[in-house]
Design a protein around this motif. Structure first.
Motif, mmCIF file in Angstrom:
data_model
loop_
_atom_site.group_PDB
_atom_site.id
_atom_site.type_symbol
_atom_site.label_atom_id
_atom_site.label_comp_id
_atom_site.label_asym_id
_atom_site.label_seq_id
_atom_site.Cartn_x
_atom_site.Cartn_y
_atom_site.Cartn_z
ATOM 1 N N UNK A 178 0.828 -1.211 0.000
ATOM 2 C CA UNK A 178 0.000 0.000 0.000
ATOM 3 C C UNK A 178 0.861 1.260 0.000
ATOM 4 N N UNK A 179 1.947 1.259 0.783
ATOM 5 C CA UNK A 179 2.792 2.442 0.877
ATOM 6 C C UNK A 179 3.607 2.664 -0.390
ATOM 7 N N UNK A 180 3.917 1.590 -1.105
ATOM 8 C CA UNK A 180 4.659 1.736 -2.360
ATOM 9 C C UNK A 180 3.847 2.505 -3.394
ATOM 10 N N UNK A 187 13.781 1.540 -3.471
ATOM 11 C CA UNK A 187 14.097 1.100 -2.110
ATOM 12 C C UNK A 187 14.682 2.230 -1.274
ATOM 13 N N UNK A 188 15.548 3.044 -1.861
ATOM 14 C CA UNK A 188 16.172 4.133 -1.102
ATOM 15 C C UNK A 188 15.141 5.170 -0.688
ATOM 16 N N UNK A 193 11.370 7.536 3.681
ATOM 17 C CA UNK A 193 10.066 7.793 4.295
ATOM 18 C C UNK A 193 9.905 6.997 5.597
ATOM 19 N N UNK A 194 10.367 5.771 5.592
ATOM 20 C CA UNK A 194 10.289 4.967 6.811
ATOM 21 C C UNK A 194 11.118 5.599 7.920
ATOM 22 N N UNK A 195 12.280 6.178 7.551
ATOM 23 C CA UNK A 195 13.115 6.845 8.542
ATOM 24 C C UNK A 195 12.442 8.081 9.111
ATOM 25 N N UNK A 284 16.221 19.191 3.987
ATOM 26 C CA UNK A 284 15.652 18.943 2.657
ATOM 27 C C UNK A 284 15.871 17.509 2.197
ATOM 28 N N UNK A 285 16.942 16.926 2.621
ATOM 29 C CA UNK A 285 17.141 15.508 2.279
ATOM 30 C C UNK A 285 16.122 14.629 2.989
#
Length: 294
Positions: A178-180, A187-188, A193-195, A284-285
């Motif tokens: 769903x998040x994809x 992957x990066x 986003x997970x971070x 910004x990163x």
């Protein structure tokens, strides 16, 4: 029944005639003239099929009456074999006893079942778990004894961690798919986003006095909606690391704009230039995955 009988005594005379007086040739009275006595009639016998006769031995049960029909054995001559029938009944009882056990019966009430969860489950209380109570009610209807329930629960508690891991894996896979659709399949970028979601969640639980474990137990670790919200907020927090402790502070768009207008950011020779530039670049990163234009 008793029958009356009269013994007629006959005594032989000297001439072989009937005793008790002489009789003439025509059967008339003898010389003394007394008539011969007529024999008395015998009493009638009791009927062979009388009710009294039928009652004889009626109070004594026949041996085969104590043996169910399916266990009765007959001899070669067709008569009932008590010994063989008793052995057949005993063998069946022994077989049944092995199947059902001896003396162990279901409790009278569902509440009499005892559940002993493993120590790994902490303060789990079966009496406060509606799902467990529903299972115990069904177990009681099915006639489970305490011993049988113990076996079931032993294997259930052993399987719980594996089942939980399997469900968690399925949830993680579904959440990823769903998040994809929002974060993309790179992957990066996905990890960025997970971070951000982790950073925002860490800042939130620090202020709320919660733990990351509590967030996971609440099922938020694989909740796509929660992760998207935390990811959107993640860039607004900056981690300050101190010896033995980490804390988070807000660091949003306004803070970045002020830094970019400062002399420390614009002047490469300023002593704080590298530090300020790293803060702006990091923001910004985190937020866009790209560096801001100088």
């Amino acid at each position: 029944m008793w029958k009356r009988s009269h013994r007629v005594m006959q005594e032989a005379g000297a001439d072989g005639g009937a005793g008790g007086g002489d009789t003439g040739a025509d059967g008339s009275a003898g010389s003394e003239g007394a008539p011969a006595a007529a024999p008395e009639a015998a009493a009638p016998a009791a009927p062979a099929g009388s009710l009294l006769k039928q009652g004889e031995g009626a109070t004594e049960a026949l041996p085969q009456e104590f043996i169910p029909d399916k266990f009765r054995v007959t001899k070669d001559d067709g008569t009932f074999d008590l010994d063989a029938s008793a052995r057949k009944l005993a063998d069946n009882y022994a077989h049944l006893e092995k199947r059902l056990g001896t003396g162990d019966v279901p409790p009278k009430e569902v509440g009499e079942y005892k559940i002993e969860p493993p120590e790994a489950m902490g303060d789990y209380k079966a009496g406060e778990d509606p799902t467990m109570q529903g299972f115990l009610a069904d177990a009681h209807k099915a006639g489970l004894t305490q011993g049988q329930l113990d076996v079931v629960m032993k294997h259930y508690f052993q399987a719980v961690p594996q089942l939980a891991g399997a469900f968690q894996q399925v949830d993680q896979q579904q959440a990823t798919e769903q998040l994809q659709q929002v974060w993309g399949k790179d992957q990066k970028e996905f990890q960025r986003h997970a971070g951000l979601a982790h950073t925002a969640t860490s800042a939130a639980i620090e202020r709320a006095g919660l733990t990351m474990e509590q967030v996971e137990q609440a099922g938020l670790g694989n909740n796509p909606v929660f992760l998207r919200m935390m990811s959107a907020l993640g860039a607004e927090f900056q981690e300050d690391t101190a010896p033995g402790k980490s804390s988070f502070r807000t660091f949003g768009e306004d803070d970045v704009q002020q830094l970019m207008l400062s002399d420390a950011y614009k002047n490469p020779r300023h002593p704080e230039h590298e530090k300020v530039s790293a803060q702006v670049r990091g923001y910004y990163e985190r937020k866009h995955g790209t560096q801001a234009a100088a």
